[in-house]
Design a protein around this motif. Structure first.
Motif, PDB file in Angstrom:
ATOM      1  N   THR A 121       7.380  14.785  -4.974  1.00 12.86           N
ATOM      2  CA  THR A 121       6.005  15.228  -5.219  1.00 12.86           C
ATOM      3  C   THR A 121       5.422  14.502  -6.429  1.00 12.86           C
ATOM      4  O   THR A 121       6.033  14.454  -7.499  1.00 12.86           O
ATOM      5  N   LEU A 122       4.244  13.939  -6.237  1.00 12.29           N
ATOM      6  CA  LEU A 122       3.491  13.319  -7.322  1.00 12.29           C
ATOM      7  C   LEU A 122       2.376  14.256  -7.733  1.00 12.29           C
ATOM      8  O   LEU A 122       1.802  14.954  -6.897  1.00 12.29           O
ATOM      9  N   LYS A 123       2.065  14.267  -9.025  1.00 19.94           N
ATOM     10  CA  LYS A 123       0.993  15.140  -9.496  1.00 19.94           C
ATOM     11  C   LYS A 123       0.051  14.366 -10.404  1.00 19.94           C
ATOM     12  O   LYS A 123       0.405  13.302 -10.943  1.00 19.94           O
ATOM     13  N   ALA A 124      -1.158  14.898 -10.535  1.00 23.48           N
ATOM     14  CA  ALA A 124      -2.130  14.290 -11.433  1.00 23.48           C
ATOM     15  C   ALA A 124      -1.538  14.185 -12.830  1.00 23.48           C
ATOM     16  O   ALA A 124      -0.949  15.138 -13.340  1.00 23.48           O
ATOM     17  N   GLY A 125      -1.673  13.023 -13.448  1.00 21.73           N
ATOM     18  CA  GLY A 125      -1.095  12.771 -14.754  1.00 21.73           C
ATOM     19  C   GLY A 125       0.164  11.924 -14.693  1.00 21.73           C
ATOM     20  O   GLY A 125       0.588  11.366 -15.715  1.00 21.73           O
ATOM     21  N   ASP A 126       0.784  11.826 -13.526  1.00 17.92           N
ATOM     22  CA  ASP A 126       1.942  10.949 -13.365  1.00 17.92           C
ATOM     23  C   ASP A 126       1.486   9.493 -13.325  1.00 17.92           C
ATOM     24  O   ASP A 126       0.333   9.200 -12.994  1.00 17.92           O
ATOM     25  N   PRO A 127       2.389   8.552 -13.626  1.00 14.96           N
ATOM     26  CA  PRO A 127       2.034   7.124 -13.536  1.00 14.96           C
ATOM     27  C   PRO A 127       2.036   6.669 -12.077  1.00 14.96           C
ATOM     28  O   PRO A 127       3.034   6.148 -11.562  1.00 14.96           O
ATOM     29  N   VAL A 128       0.911   6.874 -11.412  1.00 17.84           N
ATOM     30  CA  VAL A 128       0.796   6.587  -9.976  1.00 17.84           C
ATOM     31  C   VAL A 128      -0.232   5.477  -9.761  1.00 17.84           C
ATOM     32  O   VAL A 128      -1.390   5.600 -10.182  1.00 17.84           O
ATOM     33  N   VAL A 129       0.189   4.410  -9.109  1.00 15.98           N
ATOM     34  CA  VAL A 129      -0.709   3.335  -8.693  1.00 15.98           C
ATOM     35  C   VAL A 129      -1.112   3.614  -7.248  1.00 15.98           C
ATOM     36  O   VAL A 129      -0.267   3.936  -6.407  1.00 15.98           O
ATOM     37  N   THR A 130      -2.395   3.484  -6.947  1.00 17.96           N
ATOM     38  CA  THR A 130      -2.860   3.699  -5.579  1.00 17.96           C
ATOM     39  C   THR A 130      -3.616   2.478  -5.075  1.00 17.96           C
ATOM     40  O   THR A 130      -4.258   1.757  -5.847  1.00 17.96           O
ATOM     41  N   TYR A 131      -3.540   2.294  -3.764  1.00 19.78           N
ATOM     42  CA  TYR A 131      -4.256   1.214  -3.089  1.00 19.78           C
ATOM     43  C   TYR A 131      -4.665   1.749  -1.729  1.00 19.78           C
ATOM     44  O   TYR A 131      -3.851   2.354  -1.011  1.00 19.78           O
ATOM     45  N   VAL A 132      -5.933   1.546  -1.361  1.00 16.43           N
ATOM     46  CA  VAL A 132      -6.463   2.071  -0.100  1.00 16.43           C
ATOM     47  C   VAL A 132      -7.268   0.988   0.607  1.00 16.43           C
ATOM     48  O   VAL A 132      -8.090   0.310  -0.011  1.00 16.43           O
ATOM     49  N   ALA A 133      -7.036   0.830   1.892  1.00 15.07           N
ATOM     50  CA  ALA A 133      -7.873  -0.012   2.744  1.00 15.07           C
ATOM     51  C   ALA A 133      -7.761   0.532   4.153  1.00 15.07           C
ATOM     52  O   ALA A 133      -6.754   1.142   4.509  1.00 15.07           O
ATOM     53  N   ARG A 134      -8.792   0.335   4.958  1.00 17.91           N
ATOM     54  CA  ARG A 134      -8.707   0.794   6.344  1.00 17.91           C
ATOM     55  C   ARG A 134      -7.493   0.164   7.011  1.00 17.91           C
ATOM     56  O   ARG A 134      -6.726   0.837   7.698  1.00 17.91           O
ATOM     57  N   ASN A 135      -7.320  -1.159   6.787  1.00 19.69           N
ATOM     58  CA  ASN A 135      -6.119  -1.859   7.235  1.00 19.69           C
ATOM     59  C   ASN A 135      -5.652  -2.784   6.119  1.00 19.69           C
ATOM     60  O   ASN A 135      -6.457  -3.307   5.344  1.00 19.69           O
ATOM     61  N   LEU A 136      -4.356  -2.972   6.032  1.00 18.38           N
ATOM     62  CA  LEU A 136      -3.757  -3.749   4.958  1.00 18.38           C
ATOM     63  C   LEU A 136      -3.809  -5.228   5.339  1.00 18.38           C
ATOM     64  O   LEU A 136      -3.069  -5.688   6.206  1.00 18.38           O
ATOM     65  N   GLU A 137      -4.675  -5.992   4.660  1.00 20.17           N
ATOM     66  CA  GLU A 137      -4.931  -7.370   5.075  1.00 20.17           C
ATOM     67  C   GLU A 137      -5.512  -8.175   3.913  1.00 20.17           C
ATOM     68  O   GLU A 137      -6.016  -7.606   2.930  1.00 20.17           O
ATOM     69  N   PRO A 138      -5.454  -9.505   3.993  1.00 22.60           N
ATOM     70  CA  PRO A 138      -5.918 -10.343   2.883  1.00 22.60           C
ATOM     71  C   PRO A 138      -7.377 -10.143   2.500  1.00 22.60           C
ATOM     72  O   PRO A 138      -7.725 -10.294   1.322  1.00 22.60           O
ATOM     73  N   CYS A 181       6.875   4.081 -12.566  1.00 21.04           N
ATOM     74  CA  CYS A 181       5.669   4.322 -11.774  1.00 21.04           C
ATOM     75  C   CYS A 181       5.989   4.372 -10.279  1.00 21.04           C
ATOM     76  O   CYS A 181       6.952   3.769  -9.805  1.00 21.04           O
ATOM     77  N   HIS A 182       5.162   5.126  -9.575  1.00 17.19           N
ATOM     78  CA  HIS A 182       5.207   5.157  -8.119  1.00 17.19           C
ATOM     79  C   HIS A 182       3.915   4.540  -7.597  1.00 17.19           C
ATOM     80  O   HIS A 182       2.874   4.602  -8.260  1.00 17.19           O
ATOM     81  N   THR A 183       3.986   3.982  -6.396  1.00 15.77           N
ATOM     82  CA  THR A 183       2.806   3.386  -5.780  1.00 15.77           C
ATOM     83  C   THR A 183       2.592   3.991  -4.399  1.00 15.77           C
ATOM     84  O   THR A 183       3.527   4.053  -3.589  1.00 15.77           O
ATOM     85  N   VAL A 184       1.372   4.448  -4.154  1.00 16.68           N
ATOM     86  CA  VAL A 184       1.004   5.030  -2.871  1.00 16.68           C
ATOM     87  C   VAL A 184      -0.013   4.096  -2.214  1.00 16.68           C
ATOM     88  O   VAL A 184      -1.068   3.807  -2.787  1.00 16.68           O
ATOM     89  N   ILE A 185       0.310   3.636  -1.013  1.00 18.34           N
ATOM     90  CA  ILE A 185      -0.512   2.669  -0.298  1.00 18.34           C
ATOM     91  C   ILE A 185      -0.992   3.308   0.999  1.00 18.34           C
ATOM     92  O   ILE A 185      -0.184   3.748   1.827  1.00 18.34           O
ATOM     93  N   VAL A 186      -2.305   3.375   1.164  1.00 23.95           N
ATOM     94  CA  VAL A 186      -2.917   4.014   2.329  1.00 23.95           C
ATOM     95  C   VAL A 186      -3.633   2.952   3.156  1.00 23.95           C
ATOM     96  O   VAL A 186      -4.433   2.179   2.621  1.00 23.95           O
ATOM     97  N   GLY A 187      -3.352   2.911   4.442  1.00 25.91           N
ATOM     98  CA  GLY A 187      -4.022   1.961   5.326  1.00 25.91           C
ATOM     99  C   GLY A 187      -3.166   1.632   6.531  1.00 25.91           C
ATOM    100  O   GLY A 187      -1.948   1.804   6.522  1.00 25.91           O
ATOM    101  N   GLY A 188      -3.819   1.154   7.573  1.00 23.94           N
ATOM    102  CA  GLY A 188      -3.132   0.863   8.819  1.00 23.94           C
ATOM    103  C   GLY A 188      -2.632  -0.565   8.902  1.00 23.94           C
ATOM    104  O   GLY A 188      -2.856  -1.388   8.006  1.00 23.94           O
ATOM    105  N   ASP A 189      -1.963  -0.874  10.011  1.00 23.42           N
ATOM    106  CA  ASP A 189      -1.372  -2.189  10.227  1.00 23.42           C
ATOM    107  C   ASP A 189      -2.177  -3.045  11.194  1.00 23.42           C
ATOM    108  O   ASP A 189      -1.716  -4.107  11.598  1.00 23.42           O
ATOM    109  N   GLU A 190      -3.369  -2.577  11.574  1.00 23.02           N
ATOM    110  CA  GLU A 190      -4.197  -3.391  12.447  1.00 23.02           C
ATOM    111  C   GLU A 190      -4.973  -4.416  11.605  1.00 23.02           C
ATOM    112  O   GLU A 190      -4.725  -4.559  10.421  1.00 23.02           O
ATOM    113  N   VAL A 191      -5.890  -5.120  12.246  1.00 18.68           N
ATOM    114  CA  VAL A 191      -6.713  -6.108  11.554  1.00 18.68           C
ATOM    115  C   VAL A 191      -8.174  -5.716  11.712  1.00 18.68           C
ATOM    116  O   VAL A 191      -8.678  -5.592  12.825  1.00 18.68           O
TER     117      VAL A 191
END
Length: 398
Positions: free
Chosen positions: A207-224, A245-255
């Motif tokens: 479980t991650l909580k607000a205040g933790d060292p969390v890196v986030t990245y969001v895109a509809r799809n993960l692409e250049p 730190c933990h990293t949470v990456i949100v996004g699909g594998d389509e293009v």
């Protein structure tokens, strides 16, 4: 007031506006989208479909144009039926990128046609050829130039246009810009915002909580196009410097934009093969329901948003509205909403060392980042609320 929304993936960008207008007394709202569109509750919509696909033998430069004619023809058939049934819209609000409105004014000449002017291809200093890792061939450039025939037709046909950012508006030919109004449709600033009690439980049970060292990245799809390749390379350096730190990456594998890698099924697998990351601290969550996505933003200590000089993502604005510390690429669409050191931080799209250093600094100095986070939220409430966007859209109806 009778309003017809047209979007091949209805409701697309028009979801909240269509929902709001459908609730107005005396207003009749109808949507039109391809039969594969999700539709929406509370708004009646009519599906259409193409009677055939573009011909396989069609010249590649003209394939999109033939597809546009097929979309326009399919929509025209539906519009003729609606007209025969007595439905005549006062306003047609449409995303014209697939050609659906090519013949709308021929059927409803008195309706005001408002186009969502999202992008005009191949303009100088834009996305085409921006990333030297993916050089632009002459063939690709010629194909884009031909694609713009559709967009020039769309700009000629519409009575008014609307672009969500000044950058996107500026990509259109100067002769058409006077008819294109600047208005973002807005994000839900009332539902977005910081929550010091927010938590995210990961698939592995951590479980991650607000205040933790969390890196986030969001895109509809993960692409250049959204800088995923550079983010992953920078993240390797971040994990080497910051061991917790933990990293949470949100996004699909389509293009969504660009193409797939030639040697892997998707960009996630390609980049995981290239870089060395700690799997216990790197979490790919795929595409999330909105509430779960909102929680990810609320636990973020450093949110990375990278993009080519292209269309600005809703996720960038939603992160800012959530009070995230957004580390954005110093590219034109991002510079329109983030002022370095005031409401976020900017880094060169290609400078991996600076990107990694900025992320680590943000994780290690959360108190210094607090004023930037607060200012980001204020800016979004003032400039990009849904109420402001709906008001600007409504002004185009008359």
């Amino acid at each position: 007031m009778r309003i017809l929304f047209i979007h091949q993936n209805f409701p697309g960008q028009f979801r909240r506006i269509a929902q709001r207008w459908a609730q107005q007394p005396g207003w009749e709202v109808l949507g039109l989208g391809r039969k594969t569109a999700p539709g929406m509750d509370g708004v009646r919509w009519v599906p259409y479909d193409l009677h055939r696909a573009p011909g396989k033998g069609q010249h590649p430069y003209l394939r999109q144009m033939e597809g546009a004619v097929l979309h326009g023809q399919a929509v025209a058939r539906v519009l003729l039926k609606l007209k025969a049934q007595g439905f005549v819209p006062d306003v047609i609000l449409a995303h014209p990128g697939w050609g659906e409105t090519l013949y709308a004014k021929d059927i409803f000449p008195d309706a005001k046609l408002v186009h969502f002017c999202e992008w005009y291809y191949g303009t100088p200093d834009g996305d085409a050829g921006f990333d030297p890792e993916f050089p632009l061939s002459f063939d690709a450039k010629a194909r884009m130039s031909t694609w713009n025939a559709l967009h020039a037709l769309n700009l000629t046909h519409c009575d008014a246009g609307i672009s969500p950012t000044q950058w996107q508006r500026s990509r259109h030919p100067a002769i058409f810009q006077p008819k294109i109004h600047l208005a973002h449709e807005g994000v839900d600033t009332q539902a977005l915002g910081p929550d010091p009690q927010a938590t995210v439980t990961l698939p592995n049970g951590h479980t991650l909580k607000a205040g933790d060292p969390v890196v986030t990245y969001v895109a509809r799809n993960l692409e250049p196009y959204r800088g995923f390749h550079h983010f992953m390379r920078a993240l390797q350096r971040v994990q080497q410097s910051h061991r917790h730190c933990h990293t949470v990456i949100v996004g699909g594998d389509e293009v969504s934009y660009g193409g797939r890698p030639k040697d892997f099924a998707n960009w996630r697998l390609k980049m995981l093969d290239e870089v060395q990351l700690d799997p216990a601290r790197t979490h790919f969550l795929g595409k999330l329901p909105y509430d779960a996505y909102r929680k990810v933003l609320q636990v973020s200590a450093a949110h990375v948003y990278l993009t080519y000089p292209f269309v600005l993502s809703w996720s960038c604005l939603e992160a800012l509205a959530s009070g995230c510390l957004v580390i954005g690429s110093r590219t034109a669409p991002v510079e329109e909403v983030i002022e370095h050191g005031r409401n976020g931080l900017l880094v060169d799209f290609f400078d991996l060392a600076a990107m990694a250093r900025t992320i680590v600094d943000a994780l290690e100095t959360p108190q210094a980042m607090a004023p930037l986070r607060a200012q980001a939220q204020r800016d979004m409430q003032a400039r990009y609320s849904f109420d402001a966007g709906e008001k600007a859209y409504r002004a185009l109806l008359g």
